[in-house]
Design a protein around this motif. Structure first.
Motif, mmCIF file in Angstrom:
data_model
loop_
_atom_site.group_PDB
_atom_site.id
_atom_site.type_symbol
_atom_site.label_atom_id
_atom_site.label_comp_id
_atom_site.label_asym_id
_atom_site.label_seq_id
_atom_site.Cartn_x
_atom_site.Cartn_y
_atom_site.Cartn_z
ATOM 1 N N ILE A 90 36.273 44.278 36.106
ATOM 2 C CA ILE A 90 36.967 44.084 37.376
ATOM 3 C C ILE A 90 38.437 43.774 37.133
ATOM 4 C CG2 ILE A 90 37.168 42.565 39.391
ATOM 5 C CD1 ILE A 90 34.118 42.306 39.340
ATOM 6 N N CYS A 91 38.718 42.960 36.115
ATOM 7 C CA CYS A 91 40.108 42.617 35.780
ATOM 8 C C CYS A 91 40.887 43.865 35.382
ATOM 9 C CB CYS A 91 40.146 41.590 34.647
ATOM 10 S SG CYS A 91 39.501 39.968 35.104
ATOM 11 N N PHE A 92 40.245 44.741 34.605
ATOM 12 C CA PHE A 92 40.882 46.000 34.209
ATOM 13 C C PHE A 92 41.129 46.882 35.430
ATOM 14 C CE2 PHE A 92 40.200 50.519 33.004
ATOM 15 C CZ PHE A 92 41.380 50.710 32.300
ATOM 16 N N LEU A 93 40.162 46.936 36.337
ATOM 17 C CA LEU A 93 40.323 47.725 37.560
ATOM 18 C C LEU A 93 41.456 47.164 38.420
ATOM 19 C CD1 LEU A 93 36.584 48.358 38.548
ATOM 20 C CD2 LEU A 93 38.203 49.994 37.576
ATOM 21 N N CYS A 94 41.619 45.850 38.396
ATOM 22 C CA CYS A 94 42.751 45.243 39.110
ATOM 23 C C CYS A 94 44.068 45.672 38.470
ATOM 24 C CB CYS A 94 42.631 43.717 39.085
ATOM 25 S SG CYS A 94 41.378 43.050 40.203
ATOM 26 N N ILE A 121 30.135 45.266 51.170
ATOM 27 C CA ILE A 121 31.172 44.243 51.305
ATOM 28 C C ILE A 121 31.888 44.033 49.977
ATOM 29 C CG2 ILE A 121 31.620 41.803 51.805
ATOM 30 C CD1 ILE A 121 29.261 41.864 53.747
ATOM 31 N N SER A 122 31.122 44.084 48.891
ATOM 32 C CA SER A 122 31.717 43.912 47.558
ATOM 33 C C SER A 122 32.678 45.047 47.230
ATOM 34 C CB SER A 122 30.617 43.842 46.492
ATOM 35 O OG SER A 122 29.791 42.712 46.692
ATOM 36 N N ALA A 123 32.366 46.258 47.701
ATOM 37 C CA ALA A 123 33.247 47.406 47.473
ATOM 38 C C ALA A 123 34.573 47.207 48.208
ATOM 39 C CB ALA A 123 32.566 48.692 47.938
ATOM 40 N N ILE A 124 34.496 46.694 49.443
ATOM 41 C CA ILE A 124 35.715 46.395 50.203
ATOM 42 C C ILE A 124 36.507 45.302 49.495
ATOM 43 C CG2 ILE A 124 36.611 45.515 52.400
ATOM 44 C CD1 ILE A 124 34.126 46.725 53.751
ATOM 45 N N TRP A 125 35.794 44.291 49.014
ATOM 46 C CA TRP A 125 36.428 43.205 48.260
ATOM 47 C C TRP A 125 37.183 43.739 47.047
ATOM 48 C CZ3 TRP A 125 35.120 41.830 43.169
ATOM 49 C CH2 TRP A 125 35.721 40.647 42.697
ATOM 50 N N LEU A 126 36.545 44.640 46.307
ATOM 51 C CA LEU A 126 37.161 45.194 45.109
ATOM 52 C C LEU A 126 38.399 46.023 45.443
ATOM 53 C CD1 LEU A 126 37.021 45.519 42.042
ATOM 54 C CD2 LEU A 126 35.509 47.492 42.394
ATOM 55 N N ALA A 127 38.356 46.722 46.580
ATOM 56 C CA ALA A 127 39.495 47.545 46.992
ATOM 57 C C ALA A 127 40.736 46.698 47.273
ATOM 58 C CB ALA A 127 39.122 48.371 48.230
#
Length: 214
Positions: free
Chosen positions: A151-155, A77-83
């Motif tokens: 996570i911010c960088f990935l965003c 679920i966290s992976a979907i959230w990150l996507a």
């Protein structure tokens, strides 16, 4: 309906404010449509929906008893959230559409685009806080504080993929080969890395400001 009410009541005061502001944003578009006889900028409604998805996912995770949920399920679920997470911050790049705004409607367009950017960021920042609470239960506060800026960088990368390369979250499934190739191009491109860092830092400082205000 019960699920929706449960999610809404998870953080009722904040969600009431977000709902009211969303209605305000939608009203602005209706006013613009009435004044101009045009539905230009209505794409912001779709972008707002995409921005809402990660917040709904993180809110859902907080309603679960994570001690009774398998780590594999939480990870999935966290992976979907990150996507979907970059969508919350992506709306700020819609300010580029101001260049197409007519002079007599410019200030209204500025308010509309800024309002959608603000609420998109709000969904993103609140969702980051939700994720922080969830991550602390699995990896502790030390590692959580380390992973948030990542996570911010990935965003930031996600915003580059969306705005510059014109992909969206669905392309992970519908167009994975081309997306993977372009992701490799991003890794070796100084321009894309600097773009991602720039937006990543902006998002992270927004998170820190909200954290300190709280």
């Amino acid at each position: 309906m019960n699920i929706v009410l449960k999610l809404f009541n998870q953080n009722k005061k904040t969600n009431q404010l977000l709902l009211l502001y969303s209605i305000y944003c939608l009203s602005l578009l209706l006013v613009r449509a009435k004044l101009t006889n045009s539905i230009y900028l209505f794409f912001l409604i779709w972008n707002l929906f995409l921005a809402l998805i990660p917040y709904v996912i993180s809110s859902h995770l907080l309603t679960l008893d994570l001690k009774k949920v398998s780590k594999l399920k939480v990870l999935g679920i966290s992976a979907i959230w990150l996507a979907f997470m970059p969508n919350a911050f992506y709306i700020i790049t819609d300010l580029v559409h101001l260049a197409k705004s007519d002079g007599h409607i410019f200030w209204l367009d500025l308010i509309i685009l800024s309002s959608y950017a603000l609420i998109g960021f709000a969904f993103g920042i609140f969702s980051l806080f939700d994720f922080q609470k969830i991550a602390k239960q699995f990896i502790g506060i030390k590692y959580t504080n380390f992973i948030i800026p990542i996570i911010c960088f990935l965003c930031g990368i996600g915003i580059y993929i969306g705005r510059i390369l014109r992909y969206n979250s669905w392309d992970i499934i519908s167009n994975p080969i081309d997306l993977a190739f372009d992701l490799f191009q991003i890794i070796i491109s100084i321009k894309s890395i600097l773009f991602s860092i720039h937006f990543g830092v902006f998002i992270y400082f927004s998170f820190l400001i909200k954290k300190n205000l709280t």
